[in-house]
Motif scaffolding. Structure first.
Motif, PDB file in Angstrom:
ATOM      1  N   ARG A   1      41.372  15.875  40.561  1.00 33.05           N
ATOM      2  CA  ARG A   1      42.423  14.970  40.068  1.00 33.05           C
ATOM      3  C   ARG A   1      42.062  13.523  40.364  1.00 33.05           C
TER       4      ARG A   1
ATOM      5  N   GLY B   1      48.014  23.537  44.903  1.00 34.03           N
ATOM      6  CA  GLY B   1      46.978  22.633  44.376  1.00 34.03           C
ATOM      7  C   GLY B   1      45.721  22.678  45.227  1.00 34.03           C
TER       8      GLY B   1
ATOM      9  N   ASN C   1      54.134  20.238  50.316  1.00 36.38           N
ATOM     10  CA  ASN C   1      54.653  20.253  48.943  1.00 36.38           C
ATOM     11  C   ASN C   1      53.459  20.257  47.988  1.00 36.38           C
TER      12      ASN C   1
HETATM   13  N1  LIG Z   1      44.384   9.755  48.891  1.00 39.54           N
HETATM   14  C1  LIG Z   1      43.326  10.548  48.871  1.00 39.54           C
HETATM   15  O1  LIG Z   1      42.443  10.436  49.728  1.00 39.54           O
HETATM   16  C2  LIG Z   1      43.198  11.601  47.793  1.00 39.54           C
HETATM   17  C3  LIG Z   1      42.057  12.418  47.757  1.00 39.54           C
HETATM   18  C4  LIG Z   1      41.990  13.445  46.800  1.00 39.54           C
HETATM   19  C5  LIG Z   1      43.053  13.616  45.891  1.00 39.54           C
HETATM   20  N2  LIG Z   1      44.119  12.761  45.924  1.00 39.54           N
HETATM   21  C6  LIG Z   1      45.266  12.932  45.019  1.00 39.54           C
HETATM   22  O2  LIG Z   1      45.990  14.069  45.457  1.00 39.54           O
HETATM   23  C7  LIG Z   1      46.783  14.572  44.382  1.00 39.54           C
HETATM   24  C8  LIG Z   1      46.773  16.068  44.397  1.00 39.54           C
HETATM   25  O3  LIG Z   1      45.534  16.573  43.953  1.00 39.54           O
HETATM   26  P1  LIG Z   1      45.374  18.137  43.739  1.00 39.54           P
HETATM   27  O4  LIG Z   1      44.034  18.341  43.107  1.00 39.54           O
HETATM   28  O5  LIG Z   1      45.705  18.863  44.972  1.00 39.54           O
HETATM   29  O6  LIG Z   1      46.526  18.421  42.657  1.00 39.54           O
HETATM   30  P2  LIG Z   1      46.553  19.572  41.623  1.00 39.54           P
HETATM   31  O7  LIG Z   1      45.749  20.718  42.167  1.00 39.54           O
HETATM   32  O8  LIG Z   1      46.194  19.089  40.266  1.00 39.54           O
HETATM   33  O9  LIG Z   1      48.075  19.954  41.578  1.00 39.54           O
HETATM   34  C9  LIG Z   1      48.429  20.958  40.719  1.00 39.54           C
HETATM   35  C10 LIG Z   1      49.354  21.900  41.452  1.00 39.54           C
HETATM   36  O10 LIG Z   1      50.573  21.176  41.730  1.00 39.54           O
HETATM   37  C11 LIG Z   1      51.651  22.065  41.569  1.00 39.54           C
HETATM   38  N3  LIG Z   1      52.842  21.315  41.177  1.00 39.54           N
HETATM   39  C12 LIG Z   1      53.083  20.695  40.004  1.00 39.54           C
HETATM   40  N4  LIG Z   1      54.302  20.132  40.020  1.00 39.54           N
HETATM   41  C13 LIG Z   1      54.849  20.414  41.237  1.00 39.54           C
HETATM   42  C14 LIG Z   1      56.084  20.092  41.861  1.00 39.54           C
HETATM   43  N5  LIG Z   1      57.035  19.385  41.223  1.00 39.54           N
HETATM   44  N6  LIG Z   1      56.298  20.521  43.116  1.00 39.54           N
HETATM   45  C15 LIG Z   1      55.360  21.229  43.790  1.00 39.54           C
HETATM   46  N7  LIG Z   1      54.170  21.590  43.232  1.00 39.54           N
HETATM   47  C16 LIG Z   1      53.918  21.172  41.975  1.00 39.54           C
HETATM   48  C17 LIG Z   1      51.200  22.993  40.447  1.00 39.54           C
HETATM   49  O11 LIG Z   1      51.804  24.249  40.630  1.00 39.54           O
HETATM   50  P3  LIG Z   1      52.865  24.825  39.551  1.00 39.54           P
HETATM   51  O12 LIG Z   1      52.095  25.029  38.268  1.00 39.54           O
HETATM   52  O13 LIG Z   1      53.291  26.083  40.184  1.00 39.54           O
HETATM   53  O14 LIG Z   1      53.928  23.802  39.425  1.00 39.54           O
HETATM   54  C18 LIG Z   1      49.680  23.092  40.617  1.00 39.54           C
HETATM   55  O15 LIG Z   1      49.259  24.250  41.326  1.00 39.54           O
HETATM   56  C19 LIG Z   1      46.210  13.913  43.117  1.00 39.54           C
HETATM   57  O16 LIG Z   1      47.124  12.916  42.695  1.00 39.54           O
HETATM   58  C20 LIG Z   1      44.908  13.273  43.576  1.00 39.54           C
HETATM   59  O17 LIG Z   1      44.564  12.124  42.841  1.00 39.54           O
HETATM   60  C21 LIG Z   1      44.193  11.770  46.856  1.00 39.54           C
END
Ligand SMILES: NC(=O)c1ccc[n+]([C@@H]2O[C@H](COP(=O)([O-])OP(=O)(O)OC[C@H]3O[C@@H](n4cnc5c(N)ncnc54)[C@H](OP(=O)(O)O)[C@@H]3O)[C@@H](O)[C@H]2O)c1
Length: 320
Positions: free
Chosen positions: A41, A160, A156
């Motif tokens: 992401r 993911g 939460n």
């Molecule tokens: N700051 C940093 O260092 C850093 C580093 C890496 C990533 N990030 C950020 O972290 C974020 C998460 O990345 P990720 O790859 O873990 O995300 P992701 O895998 O794309 O998240 C998708 C998951 O979120 C769930 N989801 C969707 N809506 C939801 C809701 N309302 N409540 C709870 N769960 C929900 C979905 O499940 P369902 O289909 O069951 O809803 C799906 O399994 C991204 O924005 C990324 O840019 C930040």
């Protein structure tokens, strides 16, 4: 060699696979033939130049860095004259941080950066995404929140990449864990070790007052105001997803609200966390959840899937 690039901000269609000269390692570098890399992401957000204020860092009008992919797993093909920790044919994993370039056939990386030997009990596909969800969430749980044994952590977005890693890591650290996900992912989140699972389609965790030491919103779908009542008096809300709301609270209420950009940490501060994670994998305490794998030639399709917000765990790009 083939590598994925993007030269402007936009939709997945702007990604191109181009042929470039195979890199040669400098004296302190190794050349890795990549077997698998991550598609994340964070990659999609860099490609979109989103949120817009992030372009102050990424490049105002177009991306400063045009290559894609931060995490890799592969085999060392050649080494520089001064390399002492690795040899040809070693299987390795690691990440290139913001210099990217791992959605490619080869990369060069200095031996002192984020690279180590791949444990033999995990595949290249399982190893490549470790530096996304696991490294980010371990940085939050250990270095930012300093989770202690017996504390109650709510994750939460537990299905993911960051969330599935956080549930497992918080358990390894001795915490009690509540995972929040939708109905279809409840079994998975339980299988990762969560003590309690909340289906966000049926209940909101904020109804549980004074319950959690830490709320880790791994997907940026809630905020501090909505979580405040569910936190214990000194509880902490933290998220890896930057928004103006998070920016405001992390400055005005910095003891209770935390944001961090893991990729911006100094490599020497990240490396100990990375090496600890790899040890946990060797000890079979963690497992990578993989949703789908794509060939490098299918990277546009992979980015479309990443943007659905529905992926479960990680997406891997494979070099055949
Ligand atoms: N700051 C940093 O260092 C850093 C580093 C890496 C990533 N990030 C950020 O972290 C974020 C998460 O990345 P990720 O790859 O873990 O995300 P992701 O895998 O794309 O998240 C998708 C998951 O979120 C769930 N989801 C969707 N809506 C939801 C809701 N309302 N409540 C709870 N769960 C929900 C979905 O499940 P369902 O289909 O069951 O809803 C799906 O399994 C991204 O924005 C990324 O840019 C930040």
């Amino acid at each position: 060699m083939k590598t994925a690039i993007y030269t402007k901000y936009g939709s997945p269609e702007i990604i191109k696979i181009i042929d470039v000269e195979k890199p040669s390692p400098k004296s302190n570098e190794v050349l890795v033939k990549i077997k698998a890399s991550s598609a994340t992401r964070a990659d999609t957000m860099m490609r979109q130049g989103s949120p817009t204020f992030g372009r102050l860092f990424l490049g105002l009008f177009k991306p400063k860095n045009t290559s894609l992919g931060t995490g890799f797993s592969g085999v060392i093909e050649s080494i520089g004259d001064e390399v002492s920790k690795f040899k040809i044919a070693d299987a390795v994993l690691g990440e290139k941080l913001f210099s990217n370039g791992c959605n490619a056939e080869y990369i060069c990386i200095a031996e002192d950066m984020i690279i180590t030997h791949k444990p033999i009990n995990i595949s290249h596909q399982e190893a490549a995404p470790i530096c996304d969800g696991f490294l980010t969430s371990y940085n939050f749980l250990k270095d930012i929140a300093n989770i202690q044994q017996g504390q109650h952590v709510l994750v939460n977005g537990a299905s993911g990449s960051l969330g599935s890693a956080a549930v497992q890591l918080a358990k390894v650290m001795g915490a009690k864990v509540t995972g929040v996900c939708s109905t279809k992912n409840m079994e998975l989140v339980k299988s990762l070790g969560a003590d309690f699972v909340i289906d966000y389609k049926k209940n909101h965790f904020s109804k549980n007052t004074n319950m959690y030491d830490v709320i880790y919103d791994s997907v940026g779908k809630t905020n501090y105001s909505m979580s405040k009542k569910a936190l214990k008096p000194n509880g902490v809300f933290m998220t890896p997803v930057l928004s103006l709301n998070v920016l405001w609270y992390s400055i005005s209420n910095s003891k209770r609200v935390k944001f961090g950009a893991t990729g911006l940490k100094k490599p020497e501060d990240l490396k100990p966390l990375f090496l600890e994670l790899v040890t946990f994998f060797k000890q079979k305490k963690l497992k990578t959840v993989i949703d789908k794998s794509y060939d490098l030639s299918e990277i546009i399709e992979a980015h479309h899937y990443l943007e659905t917000d529905r992926k479960v765990g990680n997406i891997v790009i494979i070099n055949q």
